[in-house]
Structures are given as structure tokens and as C-alpha cells.
Enzyme design. Structure first.
Site, PDB file in Angstrom:
ATOM      1  N   GLN A   1     -76.511 -33.435 -10.696  1.00  0.00           N
ATOM      2  CA  GLN A   1     -76.188 -34.258  -9.528  1.00  0.00           C
ATOM      3  C   GLN A   1     -76.389 -33.522  -8.206  1.00  0.00           C
ATOM      4  O   GLN A   1     -76.586 -34.152  -7.182  1.00  0.00           O
ATOM      5  CB  GLN A   1     -74.739 -34.751  -9.617  1.00  0.00           C
ATOM      6  CG  GLN A   1     -74.514 -35.765 -10.713  1.00  0.00           C
ATOM      7  CD  GLN A   1     -75.347 -37.028 -10.529  1.00  0.00           C
ATOM      8  OE1 GLN A   1     -75.747 -37.402  -9.430  1.00  0.00           O
ATOM      9  NE2 GLN A   1     -75.636 -37.699 -11.631  1.00  0.00           N
TER      10      GLN A   1
ATOM     11  N   HIS B   1     -69.771 -34.270 -17.240  1.00  0.00           N
ATOM     12  CA  HIS B   1     -70.523 -35.305 -17.952  1.00  0.00           C
ATOM     13  C   HIS B   1     -70.499 -34.907 -19.431  1.00  0.00           C
ATOM     14  O   HIS B   1     -70.471 -33.721 -19.760  1.00  0.00           O
ATOM     15  CB  HIS B   1     -71.957 -35.281 -17.413  1.00  0.00           C
ATOM     16  CG  HIS B   1     -72.845 -36.372 -17.909  1.00  0.00           C
ATOM     17  ND1 HIS B   1     -73.436 -36.342 -19.145  1.00  0.00           N
ATOM     18  CD2 HIS B   1     -73.275 -37.522 -17.314  1.00  0.00           C
ATOM     19  CE1 HIS B   1     -74.184 -37.421 -19.297  1.00  0.00           C
ATOM     20  NE2 HIS B   1     -74.100 -38.155 -18.200  1.00  0.00           N
TER      21      HIS B   1
ATOM     22  N   LYS C   1     -83.745 -37.364 -11.715  1.00  0.00           N
ATOM     23  CA  LYS C   1     -82.690 -37.506 -10.698  1.00  0.00           C
ATOM     24  C   LYS C   1     -83.106 -36.840  -9.386  1.00  0.00           C
ATOM     25  O   LYS C   1     -82.386 -36.919  -8.389  1.00  0.00           O
ATOM     26  CB  LYS C   1     -81.384 -36.890 -11.197  1.00  0.00           C
ATOM     27  CG  LYS C   1     -80.764 -37.648 -12.380  1.00  0.00           C
ATOM     28  CD  LYS C   1     -79.407 -37.099 -12.697  1.00  0.00           C
ATOM     29  CE  LYS C   1     -78.941 -37.445 -14.096  1.00  0.00           C
ATOM     30  NZ  LYS C   1     -78.493 -38.827 -14.252  1.00  0.00           N
TER      31      LYS C   1
ATOM     32  N   CYS D   1     -70.109 -41.650 -18.554  1.00  0.00           N
ATOM     33  CA  CYS D   1     -70.240 -40.521 -19.503  1.00  0.00           C
ATOM     34  C   CYS D   1     -69.325 -39.368 -19.107  1.00  0.00           C
ATOM     35  O   CYS D   1     -69.719 -38.196 -19.200  1.00  0.00           O
ATOM     36  CB  CYS D   1     -71.684 -40.032 -19.585  1.00  0.00           C
ATOM     37  SG  CYS D   1     -72.814 -41.275 -20.146  1.00  0.00           S
TER      38      CYS D   1
ATOM     39  N   ASP E   1     -74.157 -27.235 -14.698  1.00  0.00           N
ATOM     40  CA  ASP E   1     -74.871 -28.504 -14.769  1.00  0.00           C
ATOM     41  C   ASP E   1     -75.213 -28.912 -13.334  1.00  0.00           C
ATOM     42  O   ASP E   1     -74.333 -29.313 -12.563  1.00  0.00           O
ATOM     43  CB  ASP E   1     -73.962 -29.539 -15.443  1.00  0.00           C
ATOM     44  CG  ASP E   1     -74.569 -30.932 -15.466  1.00  0.00           C
ATOM     45  OD1 ASP E   1     -75.613 -31.143 -14.809  1.00  0.00           O
ATOM     46  OD2 ASP E   1     -73.992 -31.811 -16.130  1.00  0.00           O
TER      47      ASP E   1
END
Ligand code: PLP
Length: 405
Positions: free
Chosen positions: A200, A120, A223, A363, A197
Site C-alpha cells: 500500500q 493483510h 497497485k 483481507c 509489506d
């Protein structure tokens, strides 16, 4: 035990509030908020509001204790880490910028930052900025044909020049899950720092960050069934202790004179100013709610739904799925194109059927370039989805084809 999805859905006020048909397949952009998180946010703002870390009166003391309890709840979700390793941020983007900024003193000419092309933009642009400022070299880690991290290519690029490796735990386009433990072992062998990261991956189950072996791990509350406005950067205690401050201001200092400041220990060193208190309390409530779930059942449910979605899409000749075909290798984030139609047209027509999906570059433009497309449709699943949501999407795509030809 199979998952009681109806019970899960009762924990999400949105499903009673939205008129049917309502098929929410955009949880990768933002998941719905669970009731305990929504209640924590409202309770704080209406019944218990005071600033944290300063006041001595009872209301302020209770707010501070609730804030620190939220930290402890997140620490439990992350495998029982030391709460002092949990830094509250406004979200993944801030966490990754914090990582890039505070690691900058380790960068310079002759040093390298390895970033995967799956990222991302929030795990790429901060590294571009910091490399431009310090003279370090930004080196791409390529993706495999089906949009997974190319582990062999990563290992071929790792050497003593590498200061930082930045990878996503799960792609927000292909859903591919990175073998972080393997990346961590290779990164450690050259003495570099591994930044992950987790935006997700975290909504799909607790993550034992110590077992993964990474150094920094960022994610967003919104999220993972919390409110918008708060997130976390977990950091290995030994590393956090060495990092300089990011933003300067109140609450991050030990002592200030006009000439100089001495900084607080982590995590407070990295939490300048009034934090997003209500959203942090919601994040803590969401973390506790998640910790109590039967994740084996949740993950089996999500895998079965992902398989149903992938099989359904594979049966449509005009559809091209971006990412691994094997539901074991991915989370239920599925991007695809429906030739020859623009993803925005597809999403708008799906909305007529009450199906919420996202269209665009997500993104992640370097990854879209890897696939040779400008944009795609993305359907993303969470634990509150069921077969009716997947079937509504598949029937919706037949409707789109009937409308657009
Ligand atoms: N990283 C990934 C993989 C994402 O999917 C997103 C958001 O979609 C982000 C980072 C940025 O998260 P936020 O906008 O909450 O900071």
C-alpha cells in the site's frame, strides 16, 4: 508547484474510456495502469515476444535485456539499490510467501515470529503456516486504538527469541503509516529479520529501502500503476545470498545432475520458471514513470484530498472512520462504517452514482476484530484523483442515507 492532475489523468487510458460519472476510489485494491506500462505490455506481447534468460537469437536477447532493464528501473525507484537485490514475483502475496518459506530454516521451537495485527492476510497466513510447520511461536503485535502499530508493545515483545518481525508499511484499512526505520532499529538490536509489506505504501512515492533499514520489502505492480501478474521482493543482498531457494525449476540453477543441484545466485535463485515477462516490463515502465514525478507535489495533493475526505466524513454523524484522524499519519486509504447499513449495500448504491469503493473485511480480519466490526466501506485515493472524486463520494453517502433511511 501544485500537481497538474489533468496531465496525470491523461496518462491513464481508463479515464477517457469510462463514461462519466466515473470516480475510481478503489486504488488500494488495484490502481489503474499508466499508459507507458500498458504500452510496454502490449508491445512485448505483440511485437517483441520471446522467452527471457535463455535464447541467443536477437529477439530473445532483446527480451532478456528489457527484462533486466525493468529490474534496474525498480532498483532506482527503491533508492538506487543494487538490481541484483530485486527479485521478480507474481505479486506481494508470492513475495511474502517466499520470505516465510526461505526464512523457515531459522525458525523452530523457542523461536518467535512477531506479526502486527494490522496485517493483510498475506502477511499473516504465510507466517501461521510456517510457524505451524516449524514449531515457532507466532506473537501478535497489537494496534493502538486508532489502528496504528503499537511501537511500545512491539519493543516490549522483542528479545533474542525473535527470529522475524513482519509489519506493513501502510495499512490497507486504516491507511496508517508505520515508522519502519524505528521498527528496523529495534529489530536489528535483537538480531532478527524485518519483513515489510510495502503493497500500500509504494503507490504513494518512491521508497528508499536501505534508508528504512528493513531486510525484505514486498509489493505488487498492479497497485503501483503497472499490470496485474508481477511484483517485487526486494532483499538486502547479504540476506538474499544466505537464503535457500523457494520454488525449484528452470532458471534458478547453476548446475543440475540427477543426484543434486547447485543454485544460481540471487535474484535468479528465487525466479524459477518463465516469469511474467510482459507484466514485469509493465512494472519497470511504471517504476520509471513514477521516478520522474514531482513527489513533493503528488504527496501534498494526496494529503489535501485525504484531509478533505476525512473532514467530509467527520461531518456525517452516522459515519465512523477506522484509523488516524490526522492526514499526516496516513495515506489516503480510508475505511469507515455508515451505521446501520451493511457496507455492501452502501457500495452498491455508491456505484449508482459512479463511485467505485470496496466493502468487506479487506483481507484484514484481525484488524476488523480490533475495531469490533465485521466489515467496512473503503475509499482509497491515488495521484489521479481530485476533489470531484471526494465530493462525489460525500454526496453519494447523502444519497445512500436518503435511499436506505
Ligand atoms: N498486502 C497489502 C497491504 C495489500 O493491501 C494487499 C492487497 O490488497 C496485499 C498485500 C496482497 O497483494 P496481491 O494480491 O497483489 O498479492
Amino acid at each position: 508547484m501544485s500537481l497538474d492532475v489533468a496531465a496525470i489523468r491523461r496518462d491513464f487510458p481508463i479515464f477517457a474510456a469510462q463514461p462519466p460519472p466515473f470516480h475510481y476510489l478503489d486504488s488500494a485494491a488495484t490502481a489503474q495502469i499508466c499508459r507507458p506500462a500498458a504500452e510496454a505490455l502490449l508491445r512485448f506481447e505483440t511485437e517483441a515476444r520471446a522467452n527471457v534468460k535463455r535464447g541467443v537469437y536477437r529477439l530473445a536477447d532483446a527480451a532478456t535485456r528489457a527484462f533486466e532493464e525493468a529490474r534496474a528501473r525498480v532498483a532506482r525507484l527503491l533508492g538506487g539499490v543494487d538490481p541484483r537485490e530485486v527479485v521478480f514475483t507474481s505479486g506481494t502475496t508470492l513475495g511474502l510467501n517466499l520470505a516465510a518459506h526461505t526464512l523457515a530454516p531459522r525458525l523452530g521451537p523457542g523461536r518467535r515470529v512477531l506479526v502486527s495485527v494490522l496485517e493483510h492476510h498475506s502477511n499473516l497466513v504465510p507466517w501461521q503456516l510456517v510457524c505451524a510447520r516449524t514449531g515457532a511461536e507466532l506473537v501478535p503485535i497489537p494496534a493502538t486504538g486508532d489502528g496504528r502499530l503499537d511501537q511500545a508493545a512491539l519493543e516490549a515483545r522483542l528479545d533474542r527469541r525473535t527470529a522475524v518481525v513482519a509489519v506493513t508499511h501502510a495499512s490497507n484499512v486504516t491507511g496508517a503509516v508505520t515508522d519502519v526505520a524505528r521498527v528496523a532499529a529495534a529489530t536489528r538490536a535483537v538480531g532478527a529479520v524485518l519483513v515489510v509489506d510495502g503493497a500500500q505504501r509504494i503507490p504513494h512515492g518512491p521508497v528508499d529501502v536501505r534508508a528504512l533499514g528493513c531486510d525484505l520489502y514486498a509489493f505488487s505492480g498492479h497497485k503501483m500503476f503497472g499490470a496485474t501478474g508481477a511484483g517485487v521482493l526486494w532483499g538486502r543482498g547479504e540476506l538474499l545470498a544466505e537464503l535457500p531457494p523457494f520454488l525449484g525449476g528452470g532458471e534458478m540453477i547453476a548446475r543440475v545432475t540427477f543426484a543434486a543441484s547447485r543454485f544460481a545466485d540471487p535474484p535468479h535463485r528465487f525466479e524459477a520458471g518463465t516469469p511474467p515477462i510482459g507484466p514485469v516490463l509493465a512494472l519497470g515502465a511504471a517504476a520509471a514513470w513514477m521516478t520522474a514525478l514531482d513527489w513533493e507535489a503528488v504527496q501534498a495533493h494526496e494529503r489535501a484530498l485525504t484531509r478533505r475526505l476525512l473532514d467530509g466524513l467527520a461531518a456525517l454523524p452516522e459515519v465512523r472512520v477506522l484509523g488516524p484522524a490526522d492526514p499526516e499519519a496516513r495515506i489516503g486509504v480510508v475505511a469507515f462504517t455508515l451505521e446501520p447499513h451493511h457496507p455492501h449495500d452502501v457500495c452498491q448504491l455508491l456505484d449508482v452514482r459512479g463511485v467505485c469503493t470496496r466493502g468487506g473485511h479487506h483481507c484484514a480480519q484481525p484488524l476488523m476484530a480490533h475495531f469490533g466490526v465485521e466489515a467496512s466501506v473503503r475509499a482509497s485515493l491515488a495521484l489521479y484523483n481530485d476533489e470531484t472524486d471526494v465530493d462525489a463520494l460525500l454526496e453519494g453517502l447523502a444519497f445512500v442515507r436518503s435511499q436506505l433511511g
